[in-house]
Design a protein around this motif. Structure first.
Motif, PDB file in Angstrom:
ATOM      1  N   GLU A  87       1.831   8.981   1.868  1.00  0.00           N
ATOM      2  CA  GLU A  87       2.848   8.418   2.765  1.00  0.00           C
ATOM      3  C   GLU A  87       3.467   7.151   2.179  1.00  0.00           C
ATOM      4  OE1 GLU A  87       4.013   9.828   5.366  1.00  0.00           O
ATOM      5  OE2 GLU A  87       2.570  11.447   5.569  1.00  0.00           O
ATOM      6  N   ILE A  88       2.650   6.312   1.535  1.00  0.00           N
ATOM      7  CA  ILE A  88       3.144   5.030   1.012  1.00  0.00           C
ATOM      8  C   ILE A  88       3.977   5.232  -0.248  1.00  0.00           C
ATOM      9  CG2 ILE A  88       2.443   2.830  -0.016  1.00  0.00           C
ATOM     10  CD1 ILE A  88      -0.023   2.904   1.832  1.00  0.00           C
ATOM     11  N   GLN A  89       3.435   5.973  -1.217  1.00  0.00           N
ATOM     12  CA  GLN A  89       4.047   6.030  -2.543  1.00  0.00           C
ATOM     13  C   GLN A  89       5.072   7.144  -2.700  1.00  0.00           C
ATOM     14  OE1 GLN A  89       1.217   5.770  -5.809  1.00  0.00           O
ATOM     15  NE2 GLN A  89      -0.299   4.768  -4.512  1.00  0.00           N
ATOM     16  N   ARG A 113       7.434   7.187   1.040  1.00  0.00           N
ATOM     17  CA  ARG A 113       8.004   5.866   1.342  1.00  0.00           C
ATOM     18  C   ARG A 113       8.008   5.611   2.855  1.00  0.00           C
ATOM     19  NH1 ARG A 113       7.816   3.715  -3.718  1.00  0.00           N
ATOM     20  NH2 ARG A 113       8.865   5.072  -5.216  1.00  0.00           N
ATOM     21  N   PRO A 142       5.576   3.584   5.040  1.00  0.00           N
ATOM     22  CA  PRO A 142       4.390   2.761   5.315  1.00  0.00           C
ATOM     23  C   PRO A 142       3.984   2.765   6.783  1.00  0.00           C
ATOM     24  CG  PRO A 142       6.305   1.395   4.777  1.00  0.00           C
ATOM     25  CD  PRO A 142       6.686   2.804   4.475  1.00  0.00           C
ATOM     26  N   ALA A 157       1.775   5.676   7.296  1.00  0.00           N
ATOM     27  CA  ALA A 157       0.489   5.405   6.652  1.00  0.00           C
ATOM     28  C   ALA A 157      -0.379   4.499   7.520  1.00  0.00           C
ATOM     29  CB  ALA A 157       0.712   4.748   5.291  1.00  0.00           C
ATOM     30  N   GLN A 200      -5.407  -0.025   1.301  1.00  0.00           N
ATOM     31  CA  GLN A 200      -4.195   0.760   1.545  1.00  0.00           C
ATOM     32  C   GLN A 200      -3.398   0.176   2.714  1.00  0.00           C
ATOM     33  OE1 GLN A 200      -3.040   3.347  -0.324  1.00  0.00           O
ATOM     34  NE2 GLN A 200      -4.745   2.914  -1.711  1.00  0.00           N
ATOM     35  N   ARG A 201      -4.092  -0.315   3.723  1.00  0.00           N
ATOM     36  CA  ARG A 201      -3.400  -0.935   4.856  1.00  0.00           C
ATOM     37  C   ARG A 201      -2.637  -2.185   4.397  1.00  0.00           C
ATOM     38  NH1 ARG A 201      -3.068  -1.806  10.287  1.00  0.00           N
ATOM     39  NH2 ARG A 201      -3.151  -3.969  10.975  1.00  0.00           N
ATOM     40  N   ALA A 234       0.604  -1.136   2.702  1.00  0.00           N
ATOM     41  CA  ALA A 234       1.625  -0.724   3.668  1.00  0.00           C
ATOM     42  C   ALA A 234       2.234  -1.934   4.376  1.00  0.00           C
ATOM     43  CB  ALA A 234       1.014   0.245   4.677  1.00  0.00           C
ATOM     44  N   LEU A 269       4.620  -3.827   2.036  1.00  0.00           N
ATOM     45  CA  LEU A 269       5.908  -3.150   1.894  1.00  0.00           C
ATOM     46  C   LEU A 269       6.765  -3.296   3.148  1.00  0.00           C
ATOM     47  CD1 LEU A 269       4.797   0.117   0.061  1.00  0.00           C
ATOM     48  CD2 LEU A 269       5.875  -1.904  -0.923  1.00  0.00           C
ATOM     49  N   GLN A 270       6.125  -3.515   4.292  1.00  0.00           N
ATOM     50  CA  GLN A 270       6.869  -3.746   5.533  1.00  0.00           C
ATOM     51  C   GLN A 270       7.316  -5.194   5.686  1.00  0.00           C
ATOM     52  OE1 GLN A 270       4.492  -2.302   8.847  1.00  0.00           O
ATOM     53  NE2 GLN A 270       5.674  -0.407   8.906  1.00  0.00           N
TER      54      GLN A 270
END
Length: 816
Positions: free
Chosen positions: A471-473, A476, A478, A481, A504-505, A508, A511-512
């Protein structure tokens, strides 16, 4: 060379390469004076000092344009007493703060803090599995000893010295004392003659008693106790020694059938059954061999090696009593393979096969150890083992791995499905199947496979992390995710697993645009598992982006011991050196990152931006020239899940440098081309197009501007515009592999595969090892309906880079 500011007498270093084209002006950071530096040998009069106005001075790298010094007072004006100046005791620069701690300026205090952190963390630990921890402080190392995270066989090093056993350091001697060592008797000298006499009598009695016991012991028929690794293992394992044991032959048969299944649950149940037999009969060689062989595969995918080393002691002890036992020798070979000692495992397997050429487990062993050295021989051995024993399901896993090494992905998938047909609950095979789908670029199928794994095993951390990373990479998304990770964290209480999920959190959230929440997630991850490398890497990224330079430098230095060959970490550390500032170290760090991964376009762009900000135009253009040799489709060619994900924020420092330099190079097309490419890589399409168009206005033949405007047009589906731009780039520089490759891709998408083939073959004529051009050539032949030629090209590309997603996707698509 060293230069001295004649205004304030501060001493600085300047790169000799800057003086190759003649005298240069350098601004003193301490007093704002401008020093005109002559090349070495050009003049003996020393540097010349000028006073500069704000309009005439370029800004310093990473700083703002200095304000002009106050105008000199007229000669008739009365002189005023000069204000007292305080200078830094370390660099000689002017201290502008009202209160200077320790007589140091702000930058030197920051450097001192970094140096202090590094001096305190001087210990490194090399574990038995090869992982290196550190640098650590003395207190941290002692804490790890107390927690059992450092074993007796682990090696330690102080500073840059060689690794030695921990027991050789007096600081850690207390952790290696045997029971009762703290209660040793000590001789106390006495001044009186009576005391010395009594001491001598006591010694004579003790020595006489010891000698008498030594003489009587063998005659009493009592054997000296010996260390038995098998009994030690059984004593450490839970179980009731008095529990009744069924027929040993039947139990051994059940354990062997569980071993054939090749599942972790099967290995665990076999381990329990074999320990029951060994408690009842420790001399049972068949049971010892079966337990060691089962233990080898039980811990095969785990990093922790203590259990396997204990098993090695057990089998070696048994072989001392029975050196020709074929079952013990085979168990030892399985164990060596599990410990990645492939050379010795191969030699031993050859000896065993000479004595048992038609034994299914021996052939399985032979196939396992020959997987990397001779894949064809491994395949033959594994297929023969299954023919002799169709219940040996473990062989299907290694058959699949062998077919993957050959690029036969469909065959590997069939191997995994055959194993699942016999045992649908085989989680390890399901995971291998999902990894295969990721490898060949079938992301939807991979996602479905990981979701199925979690439905069967909700604690499977690899599946959970993979779903979040997809979902993240790749998607796209986040926010999606974060929703998934919230559910995973609620169900999973294991500290190491939670650390990976929290890392991983944090990605995400970063990126937000939520750095505070991301830092909180990373702090929780490091607290849960201080050795989680993904969390430690993201901690460095977040600290750097937050401007916490001292912390980022300390943490990245710690992490370097574990990720010494990671290109992006080397680049991150170089960016930190630039911010300190240490420009020479920053350049060396980016050069090192480029050597580790020459195909990383963003590292090359970062290096070009560094030299542009330092006004070293020649070096900036030299690095920018390298962009024309890197495939602009690198993300498409290597579309897979990255273990240490940066995202578009990696180029943020580069953009700041370029933005500051553009005011000085507003009429330079290459500066605008560099700005456009960086903006494009950061996902800012409109801003990138504007910079690239500006570059073309200044120079209509600018290769980089035409190249990336063509690539952007390709992404937008505007094929005619793409071909127009790319033909301009190709005509301006026919030697640019990136321009030729992009033009070939554009022709291929125009259904002009014949022209595409010619372009790709031109690249391969100059560089036969160009895996990107060979992959696109295979796709062009496939578009022309010549599958055999396409397959041949793809099979040539696969051994060059087995992780090339485009090549793997083509092979899978062609049914290979």
């Amino acid at each position: 060379m060293k230069i001295t500011c004649l205004q304030c007498l501060a001493v600085y270093s300047i790169d000799d390469a800057l003086l190759q084209s003649g005298p240069v002006k350098a601004q003193c950071p301490a007093c704002q004076a401008v020093v005109v530096v002559q090349p070495p040998g050009a003049s003996s009069a020393g540097p010349k000092v000028e006073r500069a106005s704000a309009a005439s001075l370029p800004p310093m790298p990473g700083g703002e344009r200095p304000s002009p010094p106050a105008a000199a007072a007229s000669q008739n004006a009365p002189e005023r007493p000069a204000a007292p100046e305080e200078r830094c005791s370390r660099c000689g620069g002017l201290i502008r703060e009202k209160l200077a701690e320790g007589g140091l300026c702000q930058r030197c205090r920051q450097l001192r803090d970094v140096q202090k952190i590094n001096e305190e963390r001087e210990w490194r630990v090399k574990r038995e599995d090869g992982v290196i921890l550190g640098p650590l402080s003395l207190a941290e190392v002692k804490k790890k000893f107390q927690l059992g995270e450092i074993a007796a066989g682990d090696l330690l090093a102080r500073g840059e010295r060689e690794f030695r056993l921990g027991s050789s350091y007096p600081e850690f001697l207390v952790f290696f004392r045997r029971p009762g060592e703290n209660l040793q008797l000590k001789m106390v000298s006495r001044e009186s003659r009576t005391g010395r006499l009594l001491t001598g009598i006591i010694l004579l009695l003790v020595l006489g008693g010891a000698g008498l016991a030594w003489w009587l012991w063998p005659r009493a028929g009592v054997e000296l106790p010996k260390s038995d690794p098998l009994q030690q293992m059984l004593a450490e394992s839970p179980g009731d020694p008095s529990a009744p044991v069924a027929d040993p032959v039947e139990v051994l048969g059940s354990a062997r059938r569980l071993f054939w299944r090749g599942s972790r649950l099967g290995y665990l149940e076999a381990d329990r059954l074999l320990k029951q037999v060994l408690r009842a009969d420790p001399a049972n060689r068949e049971a010892v061999a079966a337990w060691v062989q089962n233990r080898a595969m039980l811990d095969f995918t785990r990093e922790e090696v203590t259990g396997r080393k204990q098993a090695l002691d057990i089998v070696d002890d048994a072989l001392r009593r029975d050196p020709d036992n074929i079952q013990l020798l085979r168990a030892r070979a399985f164990l060596l393979f599990s410990l990645n000692n492939l050379v010795e495992a191969r030699e031993l397997s050859m000896r065993i096969e000479a004595r048992q050429p038609e034994d299914a487990e021996t052939l399985l062993l032979r196939g396992m150890v020959m997987l990397e050295a001779n894949t064809e021989l491994a395949l033959e051995s594994l297929q023969r083992s299954l023919k002799l024993n169709p219940q040996l399901l473990l062989a299907y896993h290694f058959l699949g791995e062998a077919h993957i090494r050959q690029g036969k992905f469909r065959s590997a998938l069939a191997d995994f499905e055959q194993r699942l047909k016999a045992d649908p609950s085989q989680i390890e095979t399901l995971v291998a199947q999902a990894r295969l789908y990721l490898r060949v670029g079938q992301f939807k199928e991979a996602q479905q496979a990981f979701e199925f794994i979690l439905s069967a095993d909700e604690q499977n951390i690899e599946a959970a992390v993979a779903l979040a990373a997809i979902e993240i990479q790749l998607r796209r998304s986040p926010s999606r995710a974060l929703d998934l990770l919230a559910g995973f964290l609620e169900k999973n209480k294991d500290p190491a697993a939670r650390a990976q999920l929290l890392a991983q959190r944090a990605i995400a959230l970063r990126l937000q645009g939520k750095p505070v929440e991301a830092q909180q997630a990373i702090a929780a991850a490091v607290q849960a598992d201080p050795m989680c490398l993904e969390a430690l890497y993201q901690r460095v990224v977040l600290a750097q982006e937050a401007g916490q330079i001292a912390q980022a430098v300390g943490w990245s230095t710690e992490l370097k011991a574990s990720l010494s060959n990671h290109a992006r970490l080397a680049a991150r550390m170089a960016e930190l050196d630039y911010q300190v500032p240490r420009y020479d170290e920053a350049s060396r760090g980016l050069r090192r990152a480029n050597e580790l991964d020459p195909s990383d376009l963003e590292v090359v762009l970062a290096h070009a931006s560094l030299f542009l900000s330092l006004d070293d135009i020649n070096q900036a253009y030299t690095w920018l020239r390298r962009v024309t040799g890197i495939s602009p489709f690198i993300e498409e060619d290597f579309r897979h899940l990255r273990p240490y994900f940066d995202g578009p924020g990696f180029l943020a420092p580069s953009w700041k440098r370029i933005e500051g330099a553009l005011s000085r190079y507003s009429d330079d097309p290459l500066a605008h081309a560099l700005a456009g490419i960086v903006q494009f890589r950061m996902g800012r399409a409109e801003a990138a197009r504007a910079e690239l168009q500006k570059a073309l206005e200044l120079d209509p033949e600018c290769v980089l501007a035409n190249l990336y405007l063509g690539v952007m047009s390709l992404e937008a589906g505007k094929l005619e515009a793409a071909v127009r731009y790319l033909e301009e780039a190709h005509q301006a520089d026919a030697n640019s592999s990136a321009a030729t490759l992009a033009l070939g891709v554009a022709r291929l998408r125009q259904n002009r595969a014949d022209k595409a083939v010619a372009l790709f073959e031109d690249i391969l004529l100059a560089n036969p090892a160009d895996v990107h051009a060979r992959a696109w050539l295979a796709e062009a032949w496939l578009a022309r309906g010549k599958k055999d030629r396409a397959l041949a090209e793809a099979l040539k590309a696969y051994p060059i880079d087995r992780n090339h997603t485009h090549v793997c996707w083509l092979l899978f698509r062609m049914g290979h």
